[in-house]
Structures are given as structure tokens and as C-alpha cells.
Write a protein that holds these residues in place. Structure first.
Motif, short mmCIF file in Angstrom:
data_model
loop_
_atom_site.label_atom_id
_atom_site.label_comp_id
_atom_site.label_asym_id
_atom_site.label_seq_id
_atom_site.Cartn_x
_atom_site.Cartn_y
_atom_site.Cartn_z
N GLN A 21 23.91 -11.21 64.01
CA GLN A 21 22.84 -10.21 63.94
C GLN A 21 23.05 -9.46 62.63
OE1 GLN A 21 21.80 -8.05 67.63
NE2 GLN A 21 23.72 -8.93 68.40
N VAL A 22 21.97 -9.16 61.93
CA VAL A 22 22.07 -8.52 60.62
C VAL A 22 21.21 -7.27 60.61
CG1 VAL A 22 21.72 -8.80 58.13
CG2 VAL A 22 22.43 -10.77 59.51
N ALA A 23 21.77 -6.20 60.09
CA ALA A 23 21.05 -4.95 59.90
C ALA A 23 21.14 -4.60 58.41
CB ALA A 23 21.65 -3.83 60.74
N ILE A 24 19.99 -4.44 57.77
CA ILE A 24 19.97 -4.18 56.33
C ILE A 24 19.68 -2.71 56.06
CG2 ILE A 24 18.76 -4.68 54.16
CD1 ILE A 24 18.25 -7.49 55.23
N ALA A 25 20.46 -2.14 55.16
CA ALA A 25 20.26 -0.76 54.71
C ALA A 25 20.07 -0.79 53.19
CB ALA A 25 21.45 0.10 55.07
N ALA A 26 19.06 -0.10 52.71
CA ALA A 26 18.75 -0.10 51.29
C ALA A 26 19.39 1.07 50.55
CB ALA A 26 17.24 -0.08 51.07
N ASP A 27 19.90 2.05 51.28
CA ASP A 27 20.54 3.19 50.64
C ASP A 27 21.58 3.78 51.59
OD1 ASP A 27 19.31 5.28 52.32
OD2 ASP A 27 17.47 4.83 51.22
N PRO A 28 22.42 4.67 51.09
CA PRO A 28 23.48 5.22 51.95
C PRO A 28 22.96 5.91 53.22
CG PRO A 28 24.00 5.65 49.66
CD PRO A 28 22.60 5.09 49.68
N ASP A 29 21.83 6.63 53.12
CA ASP A 29 21.31 7.31 54.31
C ASP A 29 20.95 6.31 55.41
OD1 ASP A 29 21.63 9.82 53.22
OD2 ASP A 29 19.59 9.92 52.43
N PHE A 32 24.21 5.07 56.96
CA PHE A 32 24.79 6.03 57.90
C PHE A 32 24.03 6.00 59.23
CE2 PHE A 32 26.17 8.41 53.93
CZ PHE A 32 27.51 8.01 54.05
N ALA A 33 22.71 5.89 59.17
CA ALA A 33 21.91 5.83 60.40
C ALA A 33 22.24 4.58 61.20
CB ALA A 33 20.42 5.88 60.06
N LEU A 34 22.39 3.45 60.52
CA LEU A 34 22.75 2.21 61.23
C LEU A 34 24.11 2.32 61.89
CD1 LEU A 34 21.54 -0.58 58.78
CD2 LEU A 34 20.62 -0.05 61.04
N ARG A 38 23.93 1.27 65.73
CA ARG A 38 24.22 -0.14 65.96
C ARG A 38 25.72 -0.36 66.05
NH1 ARG A 38 19.65 -3.17 63.71
NH2 ARG A 38 17.88 -1.91 64.38
N ASP A 39 26.10 -1.43 66.70
CA ASP A 39 27.50 -1.83 66.78
C ASP A 39 27.79 -2.70 65.56
OD1 ASP A 39 30.07 -2.52 67.53
OD2 ASP A 39 29.40 -4.06 68.95
N ILE A 40 28.16 -2.05 64.47
CA ILE A 40 28.41 -2.75 63.21
C ILE A 40 29.84 -3.28 63.23
CG2 ILE A 40 28.52 -2.55 60.69
CD1 ILE A 40 25.68 -2.24 61.77
N GLY A 41 29.97 -4.59 63.09
CA GLY A 41 31.29 -5.23 63.09
C GLY A 41 31.84 -5.48 61.71
N LEU A 42 30.97 -5.43 60.70
CA LEU A 42 31.36 -5.69 59.32
C LEU A 42 30.25 -5.17 58.42
CD1 LEU A 42 33.09 -7.18 57.08
CD2 LEU A 42 31.61 -9.15 57.52
#
Length: 115
Positions: A21-29, A32-34, A38-42
Motif C-alpha cells: 500500500q502506498v501513501a504519497i505526500a507532496a510536502d512535509p505537512d 505529518f498528516a499521513l 496511516r500505519d506507515i511502515g517505511l
């Protein structure tokens, strides 16, 4: 976290094909929200962010025990000047190199890879 959407898409495709599963963030804010939702593993982080600096994100990842890899066109030496002894993948890298690096750090494909 990858600030260039095209590059993020190129990174995302093989990860999704491999079952991550992939969650993309385009900036630091967004990153931080992700991390809060979300359960970020890496986390995969672009060393040269277009919007902001990676220091706060790296500090939070370390605090939470979430592994991360800098994916960058910068030199390893430049990354190590700011973040000694961190994992670095130099762009461009192959899909197989990406998948090997991710698999070495993520045991549960149910958790998200943040890019």
C-alpha cells in the motif's frame, strides 16, 4: 515523500504491483498528516524537498521508530553531512533495487509505504 508527482508515480507503480500500500505526500505537512492517520511502515524521502526541509520529518520518523530511505540525486556524502548513517538510494534506481530495499525494511505489506 516525493515532491515531484511524476517521480512519485514512477516509485509508486512497482510498489503497488508488489502488493504494498502506498501513501504519497507532496510536502512535509502532508507527510505529518499521513503519519497521524496511516500505519506507515517505511518512508521514502526526497532529500531535496521543493517545499520545506526534511529535518522535522526525519526527527518524527526516528521518534516513532519508522525506518526511512532517502531517494535522491544528491550524493551520499551530501546526505551524510546532514543525516549520518542513513539509508540512501541514488536516483535513478531500478524497480528491482527499490523493491529489494523496501522488502529489507518492511515485513508487513499491509502497512503503508510513504512516498
Amino acid at each position: 515523500m516525493e515532491t515531484n508527482y511524476l517521480i512519485a508515480s514512477v516509485i509508486e507503480a512497482p510498489l503497488l504491483s508488489a502488493g504494498y500500500q502506498v501513501a504519497i505526500a507532496a510536502d512535509p505537512d502532508e507527510a505529518f498528516a499521513l503519519l497521524d492517520t496511516r500505519d506507515i511502515g517505511l518512508a521514502l524521502i526526497d532529500f531535496r524537498l521543493q517545499h520545506g526541509e526534511p529535518e522535522g520529518l526525519v526527527a518524527l520518523l526516528r521518534q516513532r521508530g519508522i525506518p526511512f530511505i532517502f531517494c535522491t540525486a544528491a550524493s551520499v556524502e551530501e546526505v551524510f553531512e546532514h543525516f549520518p548513517n542513513t539509508r540512501v538510494m541514488l536516483k535513478p534506481f531500478s524497480d528491482q533495487e527499490l523493491l529489494t530495499a523496501v522488502a529489507a525494511l518492511v515485513s508487513d505489506r499491509g502497512s503503508y509505504v510513504g512516498a
